[in-house]
Design an enzyme around this catalytic site. Structure first.
Site, PDB file in Angstrom:
ATOM      1  N   SER A   1      10.885  19.328   4.604  1.00  0.00           N
ATOM      2  CA  SER A   1      10.023  20.514   4.639  1.00  0.00           C
ATOM      3  C   SER A   1       8.590  20.160   4.244  1.00  0.00           C
ATOM      4  O   SER A   1       8.363  19.206   3.518  1.00  0.00           O
ATOM      5  CB  SER A   1      10.552  21.579   3.680  1.00  0.00           C
ATOM      6  OG  SER A   1      11.853  21.949   4.067  1.00  0.00           O
ATOM      7  N   CYS A   2       7.642  20.968   4.727  1.00  0.00           N
ATOM      8  CA  CYS A   2       6.220  20.710   4.428  1.00  0.00           C
ATOM      9  C   CYS A   2       5.848  21.103   3.006  1.00  0.00           C
ATOM     10  O   CYS A   2       4.965  20.508   2.402  1.00  0.00           O
ATOM     11  CB  CYS A   2       5.327  21.476   5.397  1.00  0.00           C
ATOM     12  SG  CYS A   2       5.383  20.822   7.054  1.00  0.00           S
ATOM     13  N   VAL A   3       6.495  22.140   2.474  1.00  0.00           N
ATOM     14  CA  VAL A   3       6.126  22.632   1.139  1.00  0.00           C
ATOM     15  C   VAL A   3       7.370  22.679   0.261  1.00  0.00           C
ATOM     16  O   VAL A   3       8.360  23.270   0.649  1.00  0.00           O
ATOM     17  CB  VAL A   3       5.517  24.048   1.202  1.00  0.00           C
ATOM     18  CG1 VAL A   3       5.149  24.525  -0.201  1.00  0.00           C
ATOM     19  CG2 VAL A   3       4.281  24.036   2.088  1.00  0.00           C
TER      20      VAL A   3
END
Lengths: 178, 104
Positions: B102-104
């Site tokens: 995931s990006c965050v």
């Protein structure tokens, strides 16, 4: 070959032994909810890679760090030709975008989609970025235009600086303007 | 994918050195992996590692630093102190899990 030697050959390279001076500076100039996220996502990712990261807030991006406004960023489909309807892969007709209530509906939808991904709201996201070592700077001209002082901004904003001070501080950094 | 050996365990790893088989990991392996990157595990490290392992088992993906804070209860700042510079990747490596996607 000993087991240690065997493993050592396959240890991920975390770059701990390499002196790096890589720096990233993100300039956030937009105050629309959708345009507030890209800079923060990239800044957060850079910090997670051990990169010295600075965010500079200017013009409409000032709303992201202004205490009285940072909880109320909005998203409008007006002028956004890539806005699709939720139930079908159809464009929202631009003639409908300025209708009363449309911004509120679109904002609510976007916030839900972002929350569903576990991504925080803007103030919370900036908390995370500061905790990870990021630096927040505010633009002098934007502060003067909006008649705002440092007391009006998030407490963790490092200061209000001029454009030339920003350029000095980010010597050697990769720059990203959003 | 290749195989490496540590403390008598045969471990499957990906091209970057992350373990690929959940069940090949144990506490001793974790300590050895941590030592390889200069980390001595303390109870604070173990709290995160246990969370990552349990969370991966239930969700099938590695928790990000965000999730370790919100769901695992360990603040971001503490994660950076315990696993310096690149906490997400280091935590995943020592926990025997893939890098977070995931990006965050």
């Amino acid at each position: 070959m000993t087991s240690t030697a065997c493993l050592r050959a396959t240890v991920p390279n975390f770059g701990d032994d390499q002196a790096t001076d890589r720096k990233l500076a993100v300039i956030c100039s937009k105050g629309n909810l959708d345009m507030a996220y890209p800079g923060l996502i990239l800044a957060n990712a850079a910090l997670g890679e051990g990169i010295d990261t600075t965010i500079f807030f200017t013009f409409w991006g000032f709303d992201m760090i202004t205490k009285s406004r940072m909880h109320n960023l909005q998203f409008s489909p007006a002028g956004n030709a890539a806005m699709h309807l939720p139930l079908a892969d159809m464009h929202l007709p631009q003639s409908l975008a300025p209708m009363p209530g449309m911004t509120a509906v679109a904002t609510k939808m976007l916030k839900k989609q972002i929350a569903d991904l576990g991504v925080p709201e803007i103030p919370d996201f900036l908390d995370q970025i500061v905790a990870a070592g990021g630096h927040l700077w505010a633009c002098r001209m934007s502060a003067d235009m909006n008649r705002l002082s440092i007391a009006d901004l998030r407490d963790d904003v490092d200061g209000i600086i001029s454009a030339s001070q920003f350029i000095e501080k980010t010597e050697g950094a990769q720059l990203l303007f959003i | 994918m290749s195989v490496t050996e540590i403390l008598g365990h045969r471990l499957h790893i990906d091209e970057d050195g992350y373990l690929t088989e959940y069940d090949e990991w144990d506490d001793d392996v974790a300590a050895a992996l941590a030592a390889q990157i200069g980390i001595t595990l303390t109870p604070e490290h173990w709290k995160i590692l246990r969370f990552l392992r349990d969370d991966f088992q239930s969700r099938g993906e590695t928790a990000t630093t965000r999730r370790v804070q919100v769901t695992g209860g360990v603040p971001i700042k503490e994660q950076f102190a315990l696993f310096p510079k690149k906490p997400a990747k280091k935590m995943a490596y020592i926990a025997g899990l893939p890098k977070p996607h995931s990006c965050v």
